[in-house]
Design a protein around this motif. Structure first.
Motif, PDB file in Angstrom:
ATOM      1  N   SER A  84       6.893  92.839  32.876  1.00  0.00           N
ATOM      2  CA  SER A  84       5.503  92.595  33.539  1.00  0.00           C
ATOM      3  C   SER A  84       4.745  93.975  34.383  1.00  0.00           C
ATOM      4  O   SER A  84       3.620  93.729  34.821  1.00  0.00           O
ATOM      5  CB  SER A  84       5.554  91.540  34.381  1.00  0.00           C
ATOM      6  OG  SER A  84       6.347  91.813  35.353  1.00  0.00           O
ATOM      7  N   GLY A  85       5.598  94.866  34.393  1.00  0.00           N
ATOM      8  CA  GLY A  85       5.035  95.938  35.279  1.00  0.00           C
ATOM      9  C   GLY A  85       5.111  96.136  36.717  1.00  0.00           C
ATOM     10  O   GLY A  85       4.345  96.885  37.317  1.00  0.00           O
ATOM     11  N   ALA A  88       6.706  98.915  37.807  1.00  0.00           N
ATOM     12  CA  ALA A  88       5.845 100.243  37.754  1.00  0.00           C
ATOM     13  C   ALA A  88       4.769 100.478  38.714  1.00  0.00           C
ATOM     14  O   ALA A  88       4.151 101.515  38.710  1.00  0.00           O
ATOM     15  CB  ALA A  88       5.249 100.130  36.320  1.00  0.00           C
ATOM     16  N   GLY A  96       5.574 107.013  34.873  1.00  0.00           N
ATOM     17  CA  GLY A  96       5.665 105.755  34.297  1.00  0.00           C
ATOM     18  C   GLY A  96       4.836 104.769  34.876  1.00  0.00           C
ATOM     19  O   GLY A  96       5.116 103.599  34.320  1.00  0.00           O
ATOM     20  N   GLY A  97       4.272 104.995  35.854  1.00  0.00           N
ATOM     21  CA  GLY A  97       3.312 103.948  36.354  1.00  0.00           C
ATOM     22  C   GLY A  97       1.976 103.869  35.864  1.00  0.00           C
ATOM     23  O   GLY A  97       1.752 104.395  34.850  1.00  0.00           O
ATOM     24  N   PHE A  98       1.012 103.036  36.455  1.00  0.00           N
ATOM     25  CA  PHE A  98      -0.163 102.606  35.937  1.00  0.00           C
ATOM     26  C   PHE A  98      -1.319 102.560  36.783  1.00  0.00           C
ATOM     27  O   PHE A  98      -2.346 102.565  36.644  1.00  0.00           O
ATOM     28  CB  PHE A  98      -0.297 101.543  35.019  1.00  0.00           C
ATOM     29  CG  PHE A  98      -0.102 100.222  35.878  1.00  0.00           C
ATOM     30  CD1 PHE A  98      -0.896  99.241  36.198  1.00  0.00           C
ATOM     31  CD2 PHE A  98       1.347  99.696  35.939  1.00  0.00           C
ATOM     32  CE1 PHE A  98      -1.026  98.272  36.961  1.00  0.00           C
ATOM     33  CE2 PHE A  98       1.504  98.725  36.700  1.00  0.00           C
ATOM     34  CZ  PHE A  98       0.458  97.857  37.329  1.00  0.00           C
TER      35      PHE A  98
ATOM     36  N   ASN B 205       2.918  90.095  30.255  1.00  0.00           N
ATOM     37  CA  ASN B 205       2.026  90.989  30.731  1.00  0.00           C
ATOM     38  C   ASN B 205       2.612  92.480  30.527  1.00  0.00           C
ATOM     39  O   ASN B 205       3.772  92.680  31.092  1.00  0.00           O
ATOM     40  CB  ASN B 205       1.599  90.723  31.994  1.00  0.00           C
ATOM     41  CG  ASN B 205       0.767  89.458  32.080  1.00  0.00           C
ATOM     42  OD1 ASN B 205       0.304  88.810  31.266  1.00  0.00           O
ATOM     43  ND2 ASN B 205       0.618  89.137  33.414  1.00  0.00           N
ATOM     44  N   PRO B 207       0.989  95.741  31.846  1.00  0.00           N
ATOM     45  CA  PRO B 207      -0.026  96.682  32.357  1.00  0.00           C
ATOM     46  C   PRO B 207      -0.382  98.029  31.719  1.00  0.00           C
ATOM     47  O   PRO B 207      -1.343  98.538  31.832  1.00  0.00           O
ATOM     48  CB  PRO B 207       0.372  97.023  33.780  1.00  0.00           C
ATOM     49  CG  PRO B 207       1.537  96.262  34.136  1.00  0.00           C
ATOM     50  CD  PRO B 207       2.227  95.791  32.686  1.00  0.00           C
ATOM     51  N   GLN B 208       0.672  98.667  31.104  1.00  0.00           N
ATOM     52  CA  GLN B 208       0.242  99.638  30.122  1.00  0.00           C
ATOM     53  C   GLN B 208      -0.680  99.656  29.127  1.00  0.00           C
ATOM     54  O   GLN B 208      -1.730 100.177  28.843  1.00  0.00           O
ATOM     55  CB  GLN B 208       1.598 100.390  29.623  1.00  0.00           C
ATOM     56  CG  GLN B 208       2.750 100.736  30.688  1.00  0.00           C
ATOM     57  CD  GLN B 208       2.303 102.079  31.627  1.00  0.00           C
ATOM     58  OE1 GLN B 208       1.213 102.629  31.347  1.00  0.00           O
ATOM     59  NE2 GLN B 208       3.186 102.431  32.416  1.00  0.00           N
ATOM     60  N   MET B 211      -4.086  98.932  30.811  1.00  0.00           N
ATOM     61  CA  MET B 211      -4.931 100.117  31.335  1.00  0.00           C
ATOM     62  C   MET B 211      -5.340 100.742  30.125  1.00  0.00           C
ATOM     63  O   MET B 211      -6.692 101.030  29.988  1.00  0.00           O
ATOM     64  CB  MET B 211      -3.960 100.920  31.711  1.00  0.00           C
ATOM     65  CG  MET B 211      -3.212 100.486  33.246  1.00  0.00           C
ATOM     66  SD  MET B 211      -4.467 100.242  34.429  1.00  0.00           S
ATOM     67  CE  MET B 211      -5.420 101.713  34.990  1.00  0.00           C
TER      68      MET B 211
END
Lengths: 755, 271
Positions: A84-85, A88, A96-98, B205, B207-208, B211
């Motif tokens: 799910s991020g 990150a 590798g983050g956003f 989900n 996020p990459q 974005m």
């Protein structure tokens, strides 16, 4: 269409009162907590929520909290975090983050969302970040790149095992945690071939170490046990390093069972390049660039804030289940048919249940405002701190002592800047000076550093300590249901979890100790005086928020501090001193109450001002603002009450109560003397009786402990205390209005996570 | 097949299904109480269609997915914070009322016009996806009308599966009575497919992905034109929620066969 106002009759007046229509949703939170313009953060929030109310809630509902061990089911949480991020969020895009830039607010929101369901899951998600933080804050470029990128979730097709970290500061008994300057972890030179990199032998026994069941690296605080290594440092240990990597016994926690905790025993050989931040060699001695204290200071000032917010999330998450429980309490019983007050309102017919729920909501809301304010402040602070580090690195001033000495020169400039910024109208000269000061990074650093040093421990302390107590109230409001596993919203578990949040990453006493020093910083006090004036001005425009009362509370606190710093107790001992924790810690508590309410007031104003820009809120904004204004007023009253009580205890509490036989006691007079004077000064007989002790004809002394204490030199305090009591005017009316809103607000059919 | 599909998914937003949905009367017709204030989600039927579209686009190189969504702009933006992270797509936003009390043909008109305005859309490769049903009212006619307005006669409703052959033809499984599927073969696009639930789970989900999507979603939302929906000839005589029937028991550790037997007994009793 249904009206969103109700008409209240009071005597001959009729006033339309906006009604709170729904519980605050994302639109409201984004405005109050200032991320309405950040879609990257909004997405992170949604991701964390989907994991919290999906896999996390299912684990809790299935009873995964009933084991201490780290099970296969629990370990799937990390997959969910990766997918799910959530993992990150901490990482920069190149690793590798956003999310670009500082991430304190984003991390705080993610922790808040996870803790809404389970604090252990939130801790689990934060623990690797905590392990990475020393590397992030003080690591070399190579260390940052290697461990940050290695911690990123796997991309499709990758078979890499991501780094999962543990942070090992806390020592086994008898050095459990609090005294962080004493380390039992040792570091020695194991091998050092000429011209080669030294190999170090690191021994570390940890206690209560989160993530240890599966961590593949540990950032550990150790002290030198070798004359060839100077001082202390933090070092990175990997599970594949030669030696012993024993994860130790599971901690039998009663709480946070969705995070792994244990007492590892580590004895490993590592290259010296694992010293966080690197090292230099001088005269054959390895000198770590950063002592462990320098590293953890940088880490904890950031990571403690999300922990405080975790407890606030619990309180706010309890609101909906409590309302549902209260309303449905009598449904199905005899004597309550649909449409009847007993059926529709249930326990909400009783004022006490509503008022107590408002207490829970108020503390949760103030804690959230407080914590997110601190998170945003840290986001602002991050680049300034980096710039400060760069400047000092250029100047070769890297030790904490050298930096502190240099920064002291900038504190008067920071105070000047605060004064200039507080002016609503500035002359051209003042504006020029302000810009000059703003352009100096070390001035800005001194200004923000003073605030960060207060807000970090204050949020951790107040949110968790007061929050844990208030969670008990939430449990109480669910009746017997509250202490069952089946309680909707896991309210009972959250109560217990809150106690751990009050303890880890530095227990309450550590936060109070830090505050007792940092809140004396002149830069902070200058800022606090500006905030006091700001509250007065807000109070003029928005009396209903309680801002004016808060200003008086702040004034009283400052007056008390001023007195305590110079006054002595009955035995001649100094009142404000390091060892007098009965004074310093209590005053720190009082400050936290006041600062948390200030944040809530600012958020309510933000909602009122920015809410009109959001068409989604148009229909219900008036009701939301009215409710939050009343909630804020009630919370301010509580804060001022606490602060006033503490200040009064400190001012009066260290004076010895006068006794009848004190040699210098002349605090009483005889009734006949006072009455005789009545002929000359009419009314003095009654006045004296009201003010002091009067011995009536038939008694030697009044039937009490001794003459009443006659204060000297604290007239200002007495006036302020009386003023503060008067400032509470209307706070209970506000609470009544907010309570009425609770009976009307629409809640969802059911919780959005399982029970 | 050398080129992939241009897949346009039509989807609206609906209140989060856990919310209390209470019809109320307003001067402009029926509405749900506090509807604007309630959290919204992408209509679950349309969401299934979107996930199927993304899965198909992933399999078919050179495919592209658009989501054409009508709803109040600010609410669409909130929904995109979740939906935008699920799968890659480009948003075509229409700032218009949404909900169960709109006229389906008027909505179809807006959707069809928006589809026609998509630059570079290749009709010979066009698949229009959407929900066969809707969680708001389920008129069941919106997507059909979109197809008619776009002059696409190959229409399939209640679709659970779409399998593309190498020659570009495709096989569609449509739900029919009795839990069965009707199998149809279609030689080529364009076609309209109203999805039932499909077979795909909701993607996590990412996020990459979010974005990447957001770079186009936010501008699309900003430039979304405010549209009015015609309500000519539309009147509602009565609005009510389906009658609620709940018989809830909380049990733990009950074997599956016991639960199954209980359900069968209940069904027999109900008959």
């Amino acid at each position: 269409m249904e009206s969103n106002v109700v008409v209240k009759e009071s005597g001959t007046q009729r006033a339309a009162v906006p009604v709170l229509q729904t519980l605050p949703g994302d639109d409201v939170r984004q405005i109050m907590w200032r991320y309405a313009d950040r879609y990257d953060i909004q997405m992170a929030v949604q991701s964390a929520r989907s994991v919290a109310r999906g896999p996390v809630a299912r684990l809790v509902a299935e009873g995964a909290r009933n084991t201490h061990e780290w099970t296969e089911e629990k370990s799937r949480l990390y997959d969910a975090f990766d997918d799910s991020g959530i993992t990150a969020i901490f990482l920069d895009p190149e690793h590798g983050g956003f999310i670009e830039g500082p991430k304190n607010l984003a991390l705080a929101l993610a922790a808040f969302e996870l803790a809404w369901v389970d604090g252990g899951a939130a801790t689990c998600s934060l623990a690797t970040n905590l392990a990475l933080s020393p590397i992030h804050e003080r690591g070399t470029q190579e260390q940052r790149t290697h461990y940050m990128a290695g911690s990123a979730p796997r991309k499709p097709g990758e078979d890499r095992i991501p780094y999962r970290g543990a942070f090992a500061l806390t020592e086994p008994l008898p050095y459990v945690g609090v005294e962080t300057s004493m380390l039992s972890g040792k570091i020695r030179v194991a091998e050092w071939k000429e011209g080669g990199e030294p190999v170090l032998q690191v021994e570390k026994r940890g206690r209560f170490i989160t993530n240890i069941a599966f961590a593949n690296f540990v950032t550990a605080a150790v002290a030198s046990d070798d004359p060839r290594i100077k001082g202390s440092c933090m070092v990175i240990l990997e599970e594949s390093d030669p030696g012993l990597f024993d994860r130790g016994a599971h901690t039998k926690k009663l709480v946070h069972q969705l995070s792994s905790t244990g007492d590892p025993v580590l004895n490993l050989k590592v290259p010296a390049s694992r010293i966080i931040g690197g090292y230099t060699i001088k005269d054959g001695v390895i000198i770590p660039r950063f002592a462990h204290g320098d590293v953890i200071e940088a880490v904890f000032r950031r990571t403690r804030v999300p922990v405080g917010l975790m407890t606030s999330a619990k309180l706010l998450s309890a609101v909906e289940p409590v309302i549902r429980y209260q309303r449905q309490r009598f449904r199905g019983a005899e004597g309550g048919s649909p449409g009847s007050p007993r059926y529709e309102l249930g326990l909400q017919q009783k004022e006490d249940t509503l008022h107590r729920l408002l207490d829970v909501w108020g503390v949760g809301e103030a804690g959230a405002s407080f914590g997110f304010f601190a998170s945003r402040m840290l986001d602002e602070f991050d680049p300034i701190e980096r710039e400060k580090d760069r400047i000092f690195a250029e100047q070769g001033k890297e030790s904490a002592r050298a930096q502190m000495k240099e920064l002291a020169r900038f504190e008067p400039l920071a105070i000047e800047l605060i004064a200039l910024e507080a002016k609503k109208v500035r002359t051209a000269e003042e504006e020029k000076r302000r810009e000059e000061l703003l352009a100096q990074p070390l001035v800005r650093f001194a200004q923000l550093d003073a605030q960060v040093n207060v807000y970090g421990p204050a949020v951790k302390l107040w949110n968790t300590a007061v929050g844990a107590t208030m969670m008990r109230e939430a449990v109480n409001l669910m009746g017997g249901y509250g202490i069952t596993e089946d309680c909707p919203g896991f309210v009972g578990q959250k109560w217990m979890d809150a106690q751990l949040e009050a303890t880890y990453e530095g227990p309450e006493s550590v936060q109070r100790r830090q505050l007792s020093v940092t809140m004396l910083n002149e830069v902070f006090l200058a800022q606090l005086r500006v905030w006091l004036k700001e509250m007065r001005e807000i109070g003029r425009e928005r009396a209903g928020t309680g801002a004016c009362a808060l200003a008086t509370g702040l004034e009283l606190w400052l007056k008390t501090l001023e007195y305590l710093q110079s006054a002595k107790d009955a035995s001649g001992g100094r009142l404000y001193s390091n060892n007098r924790q009965g004074v310093t810690f209590a005053l720190a508590d009082a400050l936290c109450w006041l600062l948390s309410s200030r944040s809530l007031i600012l958020d309510v104003i933000e909602l009122e001002e920015r809410g009109v820009e959001n068409p989604v809120l148009a229909e219900g904004l008036d009701g939301l603002v009215a409710f939050y204004t009343d909630l804020s007023h009630a919370q301010v009253a509580r804060s001022c009450g606490e602060a006033g009580r503490i200040c009064a205890e400190l001012i009066y509490g260290y004076q010895r109560h006068p006794a009848w036989d004190d040699a210098d006691n002349n605090g009483s007079c005889r009734a006949q003397d006072a009455d005789a004077l009545d002929a000359i000064i009419p009314g003095i007989g009654a006045g004296v009786r009201g003010y002091g002790d009067v011995l009536e004809m038939d008694e030697l002394r009044p039937n009490k402990a001794g003459p009443c204490f006659v204060p000297h030199g604290i007239d200002g305090f007495i006036r302020l205390r009386a003023k503060l009591d008067g400032c509470l005017c209307g706070c209970r009316l506000a609470k009544d209005r907010a309570a009425a809103a609770l009976t009307k607000v629409m809640i969802p059919e059911t919780l959005d996570y399982p029970i | 097949m050398s080129k992939g599909y241009h897949i346009v998914v039509c989807g609206g937003i609906v209140p989060d299904p856990l919310q209390r949905l209470e019809p109320v009367s307003t001067p402009s017709g029926p509405a749900l109480r506090n509807e604007m204030m309630l959290p919204a989600v992408l209509d679950p039927w349309a969401a299934s269609a979107l996930y199927e579209a993304a899965a198909l686009a992933k399999k078919m190189p050179e495919s592209k997915v658009w989501l054409v969504a009508a709803g109040p702009k600010a609410k669409l933006q909130q929904v995109m914070m979740v939906t935008g992270q699920k799968v890659p797509f480009e948003l075509v936003a229409i700032d218009a009322p949404a909900g169960g009390f709109t006229e389906s043909f008027a909505v179809a008109g807006l959707l069809a016009a928006a589809i026609k305005s998509i630059p570079g859309l290749d009709y010979s490769r066009l698949l229009v996806f959407g929900g066969w049903e809707s969680a708001s009212r389920g008129a069941g006619s919106t997507l059909q009308a979109v197809g008619e307005l776009l002059e696409i006669s190959a229409q399939f409703q209640g679709v659970d599966e779409l399998a593309v052959a190498e020659d570009g033809s495709f096989t569609v499984l449509e739900r029919v009575e009795g839990g069965r599927h009707q199998v149809s073969k279609c030689s080529a696009a364009p076609a309209v497919l109203g999805w039932a639930t499909g077979n795909l789970a909701e993607p996590p989900n990412n996020p990459q992905v979010g974005m990447a999507n957001m770079r186009a979603i936010m501008p699309a939302l900003q430039k979304a034109k405010a549209e009015k929906l015609s309500a000519e000839g539309l009147s509602f005589q009565h609005v009510a929620l389906p009658a609620e029937q709940r018989e809830t028991r909380i049990v733990k550790d009950t074997p599956v066969d016991v639960i199954a037997n209980e359900i069968v007994d209940w069904l027999r009793g109900a008959n």
